[in-house]
Scaffold this motif. Structure first.
Motif, PDB file in Angstrom:
ATOM      1  N   HIS A   2      -9.570  10.642  -5.920  1.00  0.00           N
ATOM      2  CA  HIS A   2      -8.913  10.411  -4.625  1.00  0.00           C
ATOM      3  C   HIS A   2      -7.564  11.147  -4.576  1.00  0.00           C
ATOM      4  CE1 HIS A   2      -7.680   8.359  -0.980  1.00  0.00           C
ATOM      5  NE2 HIS A   2      -6.642   7.817  -1.588  1.00  0.00           N
ATOM      6  N   ARG A  42      -5.279  18.231   0.292  1.00  0.00           N
ATOM      7  CA  ARG A  42      -4.971  18.147   1.726  1.00  0.00           C
ATOM      8  C   ARG A  42      -3.485  18.431   1.994  1.00  0.00           C
ATOM      9  NH1 ARG A  42      -8.177  15.398   5.625  1.00  0.00           N
ATOM     10  NH2 ARG A  42      -7.047  15.019   7.557  1.00  0.00           N
ATOM     11  N   LEU A  87      -6.357  14.117  -2.013  1.00  0.00           N
ATOM     12  CA  LEU A  87      -5.136  14.040  -1.192  1.00  0.00           C
ATOM     13  C   LEU A  87      -4.218  15.221  -1.493  1.00  0.00           C
ATOM     14  CD1 LEU A  87      -4.166  10.245  -1.441  1.00  0.00           C
ATOM     15  CD2 LEU A  87      -5.275  11.383   0.484  1.00  0.00           C
ATOM     16  N   MET A 130      -3.283   4.421  -2.739  1.00  0.00           N
ATOM     17  CA  MET A 130      -3.444   3.769  -1.446  1.00  0.00           C
ATOM     18  C   MET A 130      -3.030   4.681  -0.288  1.00  0.00           C
ATOM     19  SD  MET A 130      -2.403   0.038  -2.782  1.00  0.00           S
ATOM     20  CE  MET A 130      -3.079  -1.189  -1.687  1.00  0.00           C
ATOM     21  N   HIS A 131      -2.618   5.911  -0.593  1.00  0.00           N
ATOM     22  CA  HIS A 131      -2.366   6.877   0.485  1.00  0.00           C
ATOM     23  C   HIS A 131      -3.707   7.287   1.107  1.00  0.00           C
ATOM     24  CE1 HIS A 131       1.777   7.037  -0.627  1.00  0.00           C
ATOM     25  NE2 HIS A 131       2.043   8.046   0.153  1.00  0.00           N
ATOM     26  N   THR A 132      -3.614   7.649   2.392  1.00  0.00           N
ATOM     27  CA  THR A 132      -4.802   8.018   3.164  1.00  0.00           C
ATOM     28  C   THR A 132      -4.580   9.410   3.758  1.00  0.00           C
ATOM     29  OG1 THR A 132      -3.724   7.052   5.076  1.00  0.00           O
ATOM     30  CG2 THR A 132      -5.266   5.623   3.874  1.00  0.00           C
ATOM     31  N   PRO A 133      -5.642  10.026   4.266  1.00  0.00           N
ATOM     32  CA  PRO A 133      -5.453  11.302   4.964  1.00  0.00           C
ATOM     33  C   PRO A 133      -4.433  11.178   6.105  1.00  0.00           C
ATOM     34  CG  PRO A 133      -7.778  10.948   4.505  1.00  0.00           C
ATOM     35  CD  PRO A 133      -7.072   9.688   4.102  1.00  0.00           C
ATOM     36  N   GLU A 134      -4.402  10.011   6.752  1.00  0.00           N
ATOM     37  CA  GLU A 134      -3.442   9.808   7.859  1.00  0.00           C
ATOM     38  C   GLU A 134      -1.987   9.953   7.369  1.00  0.00           C
ATOM     39  OE1 GLU A 134      -3.534   5.809   9.353  1.00  0.00           O
ATOM     40  OE2 GLU A 134      -2.128   6.265  10.984  1.00  0.00           O
ATOM     41  N   TRP A 175       5.818   5.826   5.724  1.00  0.00           N
ATOM     42  CA  TRP A 175       4.905   6.183   4.643  1.00  0.00           C
ATOM     43  C   TRP A 175       5.754   6.496   3.414  1.00  0.00           C
ATOM     44  CZ3 TRP A 175       0.094   5.107   5.665  1.00  0.00           C
ATOM     45  CH2 TRP A 175      -0.446   5.301   6.931  1.00  0.00           C
ATOM     46  N   GLY A 228       0.834  -1.201   0.000  1.00  0.00           N
ATOM     47  CA  GLY A 228       0.000   0.000   0.000  1.00  0.00           C
ATOM     48  C   GLY A 228       0.864   1.244   0.000  1.00  0.00           C
ATOM     49  N   ALA A 229       0.658   2.099   1.025  1.00  0.00           N
ATOM     50  CA  ALA A 229       1.394   3.368   1.090  1.00  0.00           C
ATOM     51  C   ALA A 229       2.614   3.273   2.001  1.00  0.00           C
ATOM     52  CB  ALA A 229       0.451   4.458   1.600  1.00  0.00           C
TER      53      ALA A 229
END
Ligand SMILES: Cc1ncc(COP(=O)(O)O)c(C=O)c1O
Length: 461
Positions: free
Chosen positions: A356, A363, A360, A439-443, A78, A66-67
């Motif tokens: 998506h 953000r 990102l 696959m990156h997320t806000p986290e 990350w 993933g990320a």
């Protein structure tokens, strides 16, 4: 808009923090140090490519999912490096794992085209609106073959590029890249300088560089070259430069380049090895709405396998089809790479994926920009879908000259160390940008912004 004068960064403080963070990174990467001691006995410099080198030792990775990536010391990070911008799909993306595993069992190499290669060409034709495609294994193969096709099509030897742009390691494009600022010469008449040794002067002299974001300078140079009997076959360029951080085209620039290259009968090649599939489904061509005569792709195309492509108009690609140019390669259209590219194009890099990435991007850009404003740093943030960076410069970078004149090298290097010590794997080198994946997320984004905030706070304390 803020009109505050940015703070003057204290270079003694930067030096102190760099020393502290370097020592911390050394401590965290002792297994990489041991791997380096072993690797350098057989691999030159302990690495597979000079771009993977680093003082005092490179960071060796083990896994990615993933990320996230892990290094050989077990540090979990990350991933904002993403294989020099190749892994927009994220590591071990299930759709690609499935496609490649299935293909693996069915045979991996024939030097004969498989249906996946045809599907990939059909999809690239749809996305880029260019008639004919060929498949290669890397960005360098794509650019060197595209140039040869353009040379054959026009019957000319000279080529034109943008000063400071990187197009891979073939000799014709290893010219006028990371050179000493005082050697670049007069803006209207930049010198052709080899990037590293082993490139004969006869090759270097055939490549002429002009400044980015200056269509007037490009046209004046073309006219002078024509008068000297050496009109260029092509202009090869990135529509947005991606090796000086990210430098976007100014309004109207690409349209002017399109118009003048057409008027002078010069093939316009957009090198989309970095931009293609990372900044929109149809790359810079779609994003900026200007269609070149040829396009080169690689990196994200293969989703982690070596794959590249060259697209062109039917008229230009006829020189390939009629056998005038030998566009060849044992591994071209390799079934594994094509299975990955097919799954990536049809199942991963969908319109939803770009929505998506854009969210990102918003953000990370607003997060980094807020840090810059909070601490009144000399810099700004640029982002475009999966790509972006913080540029530490008090004024806007528009070309190589403004980059060299304004870029703050020590603070960029310090930012890299802060990232690495706080679980953010970033591309080393001040010229590089981040690459986000689907696959990156806000986290993950918030972790990046938090590391930047910590640096800014300590830097200005
Ligand atoms: C714009 C551009 N073109 C071409 C290349 C060469 O690609 P490769 O390293 O796959 O040969 C690169 C590599 O970074 C690149 O950024």
């Amino acid at each position: 808009m803020s009109v505050k004068t940015p703070v003057q960064l204290d270079h003694e403080r930067i030096r102190e923090l760099t020393e502290r963070e370097s020592a911390k990174l050394d401590e965290r990467t002792r297994a990489s140090q041991r791997m380096y001691e072993r690797a350098r006995q057989s691999l030159s410099g302990g690495v597979a490519s000079s771009y993977q080198s680093r003082e005092p030792w490179p960071i060796y990775l083990t896994t990615g999912e993933g990320a996230v990536v892990h290094d050989t010391d077990g540090n979990r990070m990350w991933d904002f490096h993403n294989g020099f911008g190749s892994m927009v799909q994220g590591h071990a993306n299930p759709a690609i794992v499935k496609a490649v595993s299935e293909r693996m069992r069915e045979g991996t190499h024939f030097a004969a085209t498989t249906e996946d290669g045809v599907i990939v060409a059909e999809e690239l034709k749809r996305r880029w609106g260019l008639d004919r495609w060929r498949l290669v294994n890397s960005g360098s193969e794509a650019t060197v073959d595209a140039i040869r096709i353009a040379r054959c099509f026009t019957g000319r030897g000279t080529i034109m590029k943008i000063f400071g742009s990187y197009h891979g390691h073939p000799a014709p494009v290893m010219v006028s890249i990371g050179v000493e600022y005082d050697r670049i010469g007069d803006r209207e008449n930049y010198a052709s300088l080899p990037y590293g040794a082993g490139i004969p002067a006869a090759v270097t002299e055939l490549t002429i560089a002009v400044p980015f974001n200056d269509a007037g300078a490009m046209e004046r140079r073309i006219i002078r070259l024509e008068a000297e009997g050496r009109k260029p076959a092509c202009v090869i360029m990135e529509a947005a430069m991606m090796n000086l951080g990210v430098v976007l085209p100014e309004d109207g620039y690409l349209e002017e380049v399109r118009e003048l290259t057409r008027r002078h009968g010069i093939v316009l090649i957009f090198d989309e090895v970095k931009t293609g599939l990372a900044i929109a489904a149809g790359g810079a061509t779609e994003r900026f709405g200007v269609r070149p005569d040829m396009v080169t792709l690689a990196k994200t195309l293969g989703g982690g396998l070596p794959a590249g492509a060259i697209g062109g108009t039917e008229e230009i690609m006829r020189v390939v089809e009629d056998g005038t140019v030998y566009q060849v390669g044992t591994y071209n259209g390799n079934p594994l790479g094509m299975a990955a590219a097919r799954a990536s194009l049809l199942e991963v890099l969908t319109p939803e994926a770009y929505r998506h990435l854009d969210a990102l991007n918003d953000r990370i850009v607003s997060g980094c920009q807020a840090v810059i404003e909070r601490y009144n740093l000399p810099g700004y943030t640029v982002g475009i879908s999966a790509k972006g960076c913080v540029t530490f410069s008090p004024t806007k970078i528009v070309d190589y000259e403004t980059f060299k004149a304004n870029q703050d090298v020590p603070v960029t290097e310090l930012a890299w160390l802060y990232n690495m010590n706080r679980g953010i794997f970033m591309t080393p080198g001040r010229e590089e940008e981040w690459t986000l994946s689907v696959m990156h997320t806000p986290e993950a984004i918030d972790a990046y912004v938090a590391a930047f905030d910590e640096m800014a706070r300590e830097l200005t304390a």
